[in-house]
Design an enzyme around this catalytic site. Sequence first.
Site, PDB file in Angstrom:
ATOM      1  N   GLY A  19       0.840  -1.196   0.000  1.00 55.69           N
ATOM      2  CA  GLY A  19       0.000   0.000   0.000  1.00 55.69           C
ATOM      3  C   GLY A  19       0.871   1.239   0.000  1.00 55.69           C
ATOM      4  O   GLY A  19       2.087   1.170   0.106  1.00 55.69           O
TER       5      GLY A  19
ATOM      6  N   GLY B 275       0.806   9.019   2.074  1.00 53.87           N
ATOM      7  CA  GLY B 275       1.166  10.288   1.469  1.00 53.87           C
ATOM      8  C   GLY B 275       2.648  10.353   1.129  1.00 53.87           C
ATOM      9  O   GLY B 275       3.052  11.026   0.181  1.00 53.87           O
TER      10      GLY B 275
ATOM     11  N   HIS C 163       5.754   4.236   0.228  1.00 58.96           N
ATOM     12  CA  HIS C 163       5.199   3.050  -0.405  1.00 58.96           C
ATOM     13  C   HIS C 163       5.635   1.877   0.457  1.00 58.96           C
ATOM     14  O   HIS C 163       6.755   1.869   0.965  1.00 58.96           O
ATOM     15  CB  HIS C 163       5.735   2.881  -1.834  1.00 58.96           C
ATOM     16  CG  HIS C 163       5.059   3.783  -2.818  1.00 58.96           C
ATOM     17  ND1 HIS C 163       5.179   5.143  -2.781  1.00 58.96           N
ATOM     18  CD2 HIS C 163       4.231   3.504  -3.867  1.00 58.96           C
ATOM     19  CE1 HIS C 163       4.462   5.678  -3.756  1.00 58.96           C
ATOM     20  NE2 HIS C 163       3.872   4.697  -4.430  1.00 58.96           N
ATOM     21  N   CYS C 164       4.753   0.925   0.593  1.00 58.90           N
ATOM     22  CA  CYS C 164       5.062  -0.159   1.511  1.00 58.90           C
ATOM     23  C   CYS C 164       5.033  -1.496   0.770  1.00 58.90           C
ATOM     24  O   CYS C 164       4.097  -1.760   0.010  1.00 58.90           O
ATOM     25  CB  CYS C 164       4.034  -0.109   2.632  1.00 58.90           C
ATOM     26  SG  CYS C 164       4.477  -1.073   4.036  1.00 58.90           S
TER      27      CYS C 164
ATOM     28  N   ASP D 224      -2.903  10.835  15.430  1.00 59.47           N
ATOM     29  CA  ASP D 224      -3.529  10.503  14.147  1.00 59.47           C
ATOM     30  C   ASP D 224      -4.164   9.112  14.199  1.00 59.47           C
ATOM     31  O   ASP D 224      -4.051   8.323  13.260  1.00 59.47           O
ATOM     32  CB  ASP D 224      -2.492  10.583  13.016  1.00 59.47           C
ATOM     33  CG  ASP D 224      -3.154  10.736  11.654  1.00 59.47           C
ATOM     34  OD1 ASP D 224      -4.358  11.087  11.603  1.00 59.47           O
ATOM     35  OD2 ASP D 224      -2.477  10.488  10.636  1.00 59.47           O
TER      36      ASP D 224
HETATM   37  N1  LIG Z   1       3.269  -2.706   9.004  1.00 55.45           N
HETATM   38  C1  LIG Z   1       2.569  -2.765   7.867  1.00 55.45           C
HETATM   39  N2  LIG Z   1       2.153  -3.952   7.387  1.00 55.45           N
HETATM   40  C2  LIG Z   1       1.446  -4.014   6.242  1.00 55.45           C
HETATM   41  N3  LIG Z   1       1.127  -2.944   5.483  1.00 55.45           N
HETATM   42  C3  LIG Z   1       1.527  -1.747   5.923  1.00 55.45           C
HETATM   43  C4  LIG Z   1       2.261  -1.586   7.130  1.00 55.45           C
HETATM   44  N4  LIG Z   1       2.520  -0.279   7.300  1.00 55.45           N
HETATM   45  C5  LIG Z   1       1.961   0.348   6.253  1.00 55.45           C
HETATM   46  N5  LIG Z   1       1.375  -0.517   5.411  1.00 55.45           N
HETATM   47  C6  LIG Z   1       0.678  -0.230   4.143  1.00 55.45           C
HETATM   48  O1  LIG Z   1       1.320   0.867   3.534  1.00 55.45           O
HETATM   49  C7  LIG Z   1       0.433   1.963   3.405  1.00 55.45           C
HETATM   50  C8  LIG Z   1       1.190   3.237   3.644  1.00 55.45           C
HETATM   51  O2  LIG Z   1       1.660   3.260   4.980  1.00 55.45           O
HETATM   52  P1  LIG Z   1       1.501   4.571   5.863  1.00 55.45           P
HETATM   53  O3  LIG Z   1       0.068   5.000   5.828  1.00 55.45           O
HETATM   54  O4  LIG Z   1       2.089   4.315   7.189  1.00 55.45           O
HETATM   55  O5  LIG Z   1       2.410   5.519   4.981  1.00 55.45           O
HETATM   56  P2  LIG Z   1       2.628   7.049   5.102  1.00 55.45           P
HETATM   57  O6  LIG Z   1       3.038   7.552   3.783  1.00 55.45           O
HETATM   58  O7  LIG Z   1       3.532   7.298   6.258  1.00 55.45           O
HETATM   59  O8  LIG Z   1       1.155   7.469   5.435  1.00 55.45           O
HETATM   60  P3  LIG Z   1       0.610   8.905   5.780  1.00 55.45           P
HETATM   61  O9  LIG Z   1       0.367   9.592   4.498  1.00 55.45           O
HETATM   62  O10 LIG Z   1      -0.677   8.532   6.490  1.00 55.45           O
HETATM   63  O11 LIG Z   1       1.642   9.529   6.649  1.00 55.45           O
HETATM   64  C9  LIG Z   1      -0.660   1.694   4.405  1.00 55.45           C
HETATM   65  O12 LIG Z   1      -1.859   2.273   4.039  1.00 55.45           O
HETATM   66  C10 LIG Z   1      -0.741   0.182   4.367  1.00 55.45           C
HETATM   67  O13 LIG Z   1      -1.514  -0.230   3.265  1.00 55.45           O
END
Ligand SMILES: Nc1ncnc2c1ncn2[C@@H]1O[C@H](COP(=O)(O)OP(=O)(O)OP(=O)(O)O)[C@@H](O)[C@H]1O
Length: 615
Positions: free
Chosen positions: A42, A45, A48-49, A158
């Site tokens: 996923g 903002g 990418h994970c 959050d």
């Molecule tokens: N520990 C995890 N295990 C599985 N999927 C995860 C994990 N952490 C994050 N993800 C996936 O990755 C996506 C992006 O993670 P996250 O929302 O933490 O990113 P970010 O860019 O820091 O988000 P934000 O924009 O809310 O700050 C999540 O919506 C989820 O789908």
Amino acid sequence: MQHVLRTRGNSAQDKNKKHVPNVPPIIYDDMQVPYEKGAFLGEGGFAHCFEFRKLDCNDRLAVKVVPKVILLKSTAREKLTREVEIHRQLSHRNIVQFHHFFEDSQNVYFTLELCSKNSLMELNKQRGPLTEHEARFYTIQVAEGVKHLHNLQIIHRDLKLGNLFLNEHLQVKIGDFGLATFCEKNEKKMTRGGTPNYIAPEVLNETGHAFEVDIWAIGCILYVLLFGSPPFESRRVQETYVRIKNNDYVVPENASPTANRLIRSLLDPVPDRRPTAEAVLLDQFFKTTIEPTYPPVHQQLHKEQDVKYFAPINPVLPHVEEPISPIYQEVANEETSEIRRFVKTEQASSFGDELSQLQAQISHILQNVVASKNKSSTRFGLNHSPEATPIFWVSQWVHFPNHGIGYRLCENSSGMLFNDNTQMKVNSAGNQLTFVDENNTEQFYTMNDQVPMNLQTKINIFSNVQSYMNTHLEADTHLEAEDQCVNKVPPLRNFARLPTIQNWFETKSAVIFHLSNGTVQINFLDHVKMVLCPLLKSVTFIEENKRVSTFTFANILTNSCPKKYLSRIEYAQAKIKLLRPTNNQEHVVYVDSPCRPTTSNTAHGAPLASSRYLA
Ligand SMILES: Nc1ncnc2c1ncn2[C@@H]1O[C@H](COP(=O)(O)OP(=O)(O)OP(=O)(O)O)[C@@H](O)[C@H]1O
């Protein structure tokens, strides 16, 4: 004053989203340990994970990847630094575990505990409102995680469904510490941050905020879990803010008094009046049942991609004395590429003979019927035999991975096969309870009997399962016999001993039950049920439109069988072979099925989860 508001489609974040990271198939951490890239999980903002496998130990992890180009901006850099600084200090069962932080020339990476069942947001999208005990189950874990954070003087700021991740055991894991901050005891923070639907009034009013904003968010989370959408949700963000400031929300009438009271205290406009996380955990709402149950895998059969949902789970029956955990082994069967789980049990089998008899009977029928497949049924000689309709079949079932399988039989009795191989059953009038222990010894209780304390937990789980079935699943009622004779029920019905589910497994096309009276039932994905009764030597088909047709084996042998049921009988032959007597009990089996159901499952009740949630 900083403004760090999170909205979907927020333009700053959209800009960042254009920086899709170029992620190599193998990355190395600071110790030069290699990680192999897997599925995309996923994006947020900033990050990418992806799923990665740590090659020195095969552990599966989530790796958040942030392209360095994003970090040229000071706000992004600060967010990341704060996130890492706070997150790396945390270790709690309800918080996503942070492992490592490293970088290469293009990206920074942080490795996290993998939450393979996505987040409560996906669960909410799929299920809408949850039952109260499901909501309780999740909320209590959120409060546990928040209590830990607050004890460490950390405010998350959050908390929302999308940041509450679920691991494969559906344990809640609080993640995304991008807005988290340390806070002294009497300190008030002024940074305006959060996600519109969950933001507390004191943040909007800019009067300074502290730990209570997380408590407010727990109130919003509980509300969404119970009623499907956030309390202050409006078409426009500004309207949402007005409603938050005016504390303008309604608790639906169907909420229980304890849920209602807790929501009101969490969403108190005056921060000081909100309970602490510790007090939340002691709230009456969480005492309504002894043990909040795990969300069920229910009567829906699972689509192909859903199979992983059943990846090894630890069956844990809380508060049940040792030994409680059956030993699971995964065995790959080369012939059919099945994965089987065997539950080791000392239980003696008295049904092995009936099972092998049934296997032999079905094979015999098939040899004859399938050999003359092209002949098809004459329809003249083939009679319905409603008098041979079995007395019992499973009309509802629901699988709670952490507890066991609950079911209701067609005459309205219900039962539960727990993961530790004990059983409970209750007659249709609900006034007689039988407990069957691991050694197959039955203990029988009526309404006037004192049930031993050590059964209380199971009784609670069982009653939660029963109420789940009552509210979510449709029973087999108003059945119609092909020849209107099914109502001529043999008098035995009222006196018969209640069977239990002895053994069961799922395939991609069906779920198969073996009852303790020898009956084998196959529920196909297209809602047709097939009940094979070795005692009455008959097979009954229950169509989705509730029409019931029963044929005796003898009749089928002489007159063949309706063509539309042939493939199902063939399927039964193949699958019955996979049933084992109970001293080598199987719980879950996946097989590639030769029988192709015509429709996907549309069982009653909202689906539990999205494809990713179950994937
Ligand atoms: N520990 C995890 N295990 C599985 N999927 C995860 C994990 N952490 C994050 N993800 C996936 O990755 C996506 C992006 O993670 P996250 O929302 O933490 O990113 P970010 O860019 O820091 O988000 P934000 O924009 O809310 O700050 C999540 O919506 C989820 O789908």
